[in-house]
Design an enzyme around this catalytic site. Structure first.
Site, mmCIF file in Angstrom:
data_model
loop_
_atom_site.group_PDB
_atom_site.id
_atom_site.type_symbol
_atom_site.label_atom_id
_atom_site.label_comp_id
_atom_site.label_asym_id
_atom_site.label_seq_id
_atom_site.Cartn_x
_atom_site.Cartn_y
_atom_site.Cartn_z
ATOM 1 N N ALA A 115 -8.136 3.383 -4.108
ATOM 2 C CA ALA A 115 -7.815 1.972 -3.880
ATOM 3 C C ALA A 115 -7.722 1.651 -2.400
ATOM 4 C CB ALA A 115 -6.505 1.622 -4.583
ATOM 5 N N ASP A 116 -7.211 2.600 -1.592
ATOM 6 C CA ASP A 116 -7.100 2.333 -0.158
ATOM 7 C C ASP A 116 -8.470 2.215 0.493
ATOM 8 O OD1 ASP A 116 -7.544 5.015 -0.728
ATOM 9 O OD2 ASP A 116 -6.329 5.761 0.929
ATOM 10 N N ARG A 117 -9.446 2.986 0.006
ATOM 11 C CA ARG A 117 -10.803 2.895 0.547
ATOM 12 C C ARG A 117 -11.421 1.544 0.204
ATOM 13 N NH1 ARG A 117 -14.172 7.929 -1.368
ATOM 14 N NH2 ARG A 117 -15.650 7.119 0.182
ATOM 15 N N ASP A 137 0.867 -1.173 0.000
ATOM 16 C CA ASP A 137 0.000 0.000 0.000
ATOM 17 C C ASP A 137 0.906 1.225 0.000
ATOM 18 O OD1 ASP A 137 -1.998 1.898 0.306
ATOM 19 O OD2 ASP A 137 -2.117 1.624 2.477
ATOM 20 N N SER A 138 1.046 1.847 -1.164
ATOM 21 C CA SER A 138 1.931 2.993 -1.321
ATOM 22 C C SER A 138 1.099 4.264 -1.296
ATOM 23 C CB SER A 138 2.715 2.879 -2.640
ATOM 24 O OG SER A 138 3.620 3.946 -2.782
ATOM 25 N N GLY A 139 1.264 5.054 -0.245
ATOM 26 C CA GLY A 139 0.455 6.250 -0.065
ATOM 27 C C GLY A 139 1.108 7.497 -0.613
#
EC number: 2.7.1.33
Length: 240
Positions: A91-93, A6-8
């Protein structure tokens, strides 16, 4: 073994999974550190989700023959999206929603992700992503106070500030931190008025500022997005 990434906006998180079991995870990684960790222990598959770096950039840096699944709006996921603009859904959601649905099946779940922004997402007991809210995160609020005024300085967030600030710094700390806490509690209350059995799950890097202050029952799952990404990966492997 699978690896999920997970790259923020600022840092990356990585998780190592054996099947559905999270073996370990690391956070606050720079992109070079992320690549080095993966190269040190090559997995069978990688699930990659990023809001900052393209899959092509990731693959070029990795330079290994490993199957990589990129999470996009077209990727099959094990929940339904009742969202009017699914192509704009982060995508994180999506991963957080999948993780919450996996951990709490057949439950109404509110996912609160405390990152650069704070997001509130509802997944109903039928496994449908219903949508939610997006609000400025902690540091964004401090930056806004500093950027859009002439005299207010920039501060880092602090734990449990006094409610009544006796200085400019204290007043800003209270305004941001206690204001955000009031926002979170108010939104949870409004959801629970409609769904008394609602489960609330919090994740994200700013959990430590609020976890002890929120009224129970609240489930803190810092690795929720990683769990969701792994679930999406195994779901897609099963479809092949």
């Amino acid at each position: 073994m699978n690896i999920v990434v997970d790259s923020g906006n600022t840092y990356a998180k990585i998780g190592w999974f054996s099947g559905d079991n999270l073996l370990r995870y690391q956070t606050m990684l720079s992109f070079p550190d992320l690549i080095q960790l993966i190269k040190a222990e090559l997995p069978e598959r990688i699930m990659y989700s990023s809001v900052s770096r393209s899959t092509a950039e990731f693959l070029e840096a990795l330079d290994e023959e490993i199957p990589v699944l990129n999470l996009s709006g077209e990727t099959p996921v094990p929940i339904r999206k009742e969202y009017e603009t699914p192509q704009t859904l982060g995508a994180d959601r999506v991963a957080g929603a999948v993780g919450a649905n996996w951990l709490f099946p057949e439950s109404d779940v509110l996912v609160i992700d405390m990152g650069t922004c704070i997001t509130y997402d509802l997944i109903d007991r039928e496994g449908a992503f219903q949508g939610g809210l997006i609000s400025p995160g902690v540091r964004m609020r401090f930056n806004a106070l500093h950027t859009f005024t002439k005299r207010l300085p920039l501060f880092d967030p602090e734990n449990n500030p006094e409610f009544i600030g006796k200085s400019t710094k204290q007043a800003m700390q209270s305004g941001v931190m206690n204001g955000m806490l009031a926002e979170i509690e108010g939104i949870i209350e409004r959801y629970r008025n409609k769904m008394p059995d609602l489960r609330v799950v919090i994740c994200g890097g700013d959990i430590p500022f609020f976890e002890s202050s929120l009224k129970p029952p609240i489930f803190a799952v810092p690795e929720l997005v990683l769990i969701g990404l792994n679930r999406i990966l195994t779901y897609n492997v099963a479809l092949q």
